[in-house]
Design an enzyme around this catalytic site. Structure first.
Site, PDB file in Angstrom:
ATOM      1  N   ASN A   7      13.050 -10.108 -21.900  1.00  0.00           N
ATOM      2  CA  ASN A   7      11.755 -10.693 -21.551  1.00  0.00           C
ATOM      3  C   ASN A   7      11.063 -11.028 -22.868  1.00  0.00           C
ATOM      4  OD1 ASN A   7       9.171 -11.274 -20.779  1.00  0.00           O
ATOM      5  ND2 ASN A   7       8.853  -9.406 -19.594  1.00  0.00           N
ATOM      6  N   ARG A  90      13.930 -13.507 -18.433  1.00  0.00           N
ATOM      7  CA  ARG A  90      12.730 -13.845 -17.684  1.00  0.00           C
ATOM      8  C   ARG A  90      12.206 -15.183 -18.194  1.00  0.00           C
ATOM      9  NH1 ARG A  90       6.663 -11.923 -18.641  1.00  0.00           N
ATOM     10  NH2 ARG A  90       5.776 -12.806 -16.773  1.00  0.00           N
ATOM     11  N   HIS A 179       4.294 -13.678 -10.997  1.00  0.00           N
ATOM     12  CA  HIS A 179       4.799 -12.346 -10.610  1.00  0.00           C
ATOM     13  C   HIS A 179       5.839 -12.461  -9.499  1.00  0.00           C
ATOM     14  CE1 HIS A 179       0.553 -10.731 -11.775  1.00  0.00           C
ATOM     15  NE2 HIS A 179       1.381 -10.503 -12.776  1.00  0.00           N
ATOM     16  N   ARG A 240      -9.385 -11.240 -16.684  1.00  0.00           N
ATOM     17  CA  ARG A 240      -9.473 -12.602 -16.128  1.00  0.00           C
ATOM     18  C   ARG A 240     -10.432 -12.639 -14.941  1.00  0.00           C
ATOM     19  NH1 ARG A 240      -3.185 -13.146 -15.332  1.00  0.00           N
ATOM     20  NH2 ARG A 240      -2.627 -12.350 -17.381  1.00  0.00           N
ATOM     21  N   GLU A 384      10.901  -5.153 -12.273  1.00  0.00           N
ATOM     22  CA  GLU A 384      11.257  -6.554 -12.524  1.00  0.00           C
ATOM     23  C   GLU A 384      12.584  -6.666 -13.273  1.00  0.00           C
ATOM     24  OE1 GLU A 384       7.040  -6.842 -13.585  1.00  0.00           O
ATOM     25  OE2 GLU A 384       7.174  -8.948 -13.034  1.00  0.00           O
TER      26      GLU A 384
END
Ligand code: ADP
Length: 400
Positions: A7, A90, A179, A240, A384
């Site tokens: 990743n 990823r 995601h 955010r 993941e």
């Protein structure tokens, strides 16, 4: 098979080596501060964490150091590189080109490059990881796993923004969602954990980490999700803002005398629970403690977060005309019992009842609703890297 999962970020890189037969992690770690000074963290399963500070001017040196650590005669997990059977990467944005994981080849790399405009911070870094691995391991098959792919099954009514449609056609402005690897993994995992038929169930997956998103999944396929063209949309998050009136961008820009880019920066980095708590923290542990101690801003920030999660769950129950099971996952979803309880307190109208005892459990698959609850609510830890490993093996087998 031994699968190396990579990743790659702009100045960091996380990696794991997974034995796909046993699904055990053989070694894992990360490279930090690539291009600045450089630090390698390496941990063999059952071993101590080893930290090495060493120059990593580019990702090439970083990946080279990871491969050396994996082959170290004392602490390594492979004798030589021929033991790596596959690499899973990823990739953040696959645009509309990828609705599933795909074998890395020249055409795939070009397609990812073409999506880079949609994720300028992420895709170029992901591509560097792919290109360096291809250079260092030219004969090893590689697979790209996209954060956006799982959401490609959304219908037009869910992914189109109500703006002139030519902007979608010309500039690909639409909802993509992120995601996806986690939403896909958790939706499958929850169906199997609850003994539900994945092809005949309605699930809502709440991936609540520093970045947070929710998806509505019917029969294993995503029908809506809360993030949009970028990961700024949807829920209030660590830093955010999530959804807001788009006019705020111009209005706030005028007040502050800054351009849209700077306002977007504020919405990404200084907003969410961090902004609402006057910069106290974006971490839910800090905010929970502060709220307990009577800090009103922290309490309000947490309530805004919970309220937005609960109202999004309501919207998705409506979108699917019902829901059988809801999953909580990622840092907050897996660990923060108080936030879960607060979200569920909004959902009584769905016939949901929380079992407080079960809600105390952390880090494992657990049903936290009572047996009488009309909708099952679960904590399902996401993984993941394992999802990328499984996809990598599946894509390679399918292409043999
Ligand atoms: P990301 O991958 O998006 O950076 P994670 O899924 O790792 O985020 O989640 C990180 C967040 O999880 C932290 O910012 C923190 O708010 C929350 N978190 C982690 N552990 C706990 C805990 N024990 N209690 C409450 N919140 C936690």
């Amino acid at each position: 098979m031994k699968v190396l999962v990579i990743n790659c970020g702009s100045s960091s890189l996380k990696y794991q080596v997974i034995d796909s037969d046993t699904e055990q992690v053989l070694a894992k770690g990360l490279c930090e501060r690539i291009g600045i000074d450089g630090r390698l963290v390496y941990q063999k399963a059952g071993g101590e964490k080893e930290i090495t500070d060493a120059a990593m001017p580019t990702h090439k040196e970083a990946i080279g150091m990871v491969l050396d650590a994996l082959q170290n005669p004392k602490t390594g997990v492979i004798a030589d590189l021929s033991e790596i059977d596959a690499v899973g990467h990823r990739v953040v944005h696959g645009g509309e080109k990828f609705s599933g994981s795909a074998l890395v080849d020249d055409a795939m790399i070009q397609a990812v490059e073409e999506c880079s405009g949609l994720a300028p911070l992420h895709n170029p870094a992901n591509l560097i990881g792919i290109n360096v691995c291809r250079e260092l391991m030219p004969n090893v098959p590689m697979v790209g796993c996209f954060d956006t792919a799982f959401h490609q099954t959304m219908p037009e009514k869910a992914y189109l923004y109500a703006i002139p449609v030519e902007y979608y056609e010309k500039y690909q402005i639409r909802k993509y969602g992120f995601h996806g690897t986690s939403h896909s993994f958790v939706s499958k995992e929850m169906a199997s954990f609850l003994g539900m038929d994945l092809n005949n169930c309605k699930e809502i997956i709440c991936h609540l980490g520093n970045g947070a998103s929710i998806s509505a999944v019917v029969n294993g396929k995503c029908v809506d999700t809360s993030m949009g063209l970028t990961p700024l949309a949807g829920l209030a998050m660590g830093t955010r803002s999530g959804d807001l009136d788009p006019s705020i961008v111009e209005f706030l820009g005028d007040k502050l005398g800054v351009d849209a880019k700077e306002v977007t920066n504020i919405l990404n980095k200084k907003s969410g629970v961090f902004g609402l708590s006057r910069g106290l923290s974006s971490d839910f542990r800090d905010l929970g403690e502060a709220a307990e101690a009577g800090n009103h801003d922290a309490e309000v920030a947490l309530e805004v977060f919970k309220y937005r999660v609960a109202t999004t769950i309501g919207a998705y129950a409506a979108a699917m005309n019902g829901v059988d099971a809801i999953a909580f996952t990622a840092g907050i979803g897996e660990n923060d019992a108080a936030t879960r309880a607060g979200i569920i307190s909004y959902l009584g109208y769905l016939g949901i009842e929380l079992c407080e005892e079960r809600n105390k459990v952390r880090g494992e698959n657990v049903k936290i609703s009572t047996d009488d609850s009309k909708v099952a609510v679960c904590v399902i830890p996401t993984n993941e890297e394992l999802a990328i490993c499984r996809d990598t093996v599946a894509v390679i087998s399918a292409n043999k």
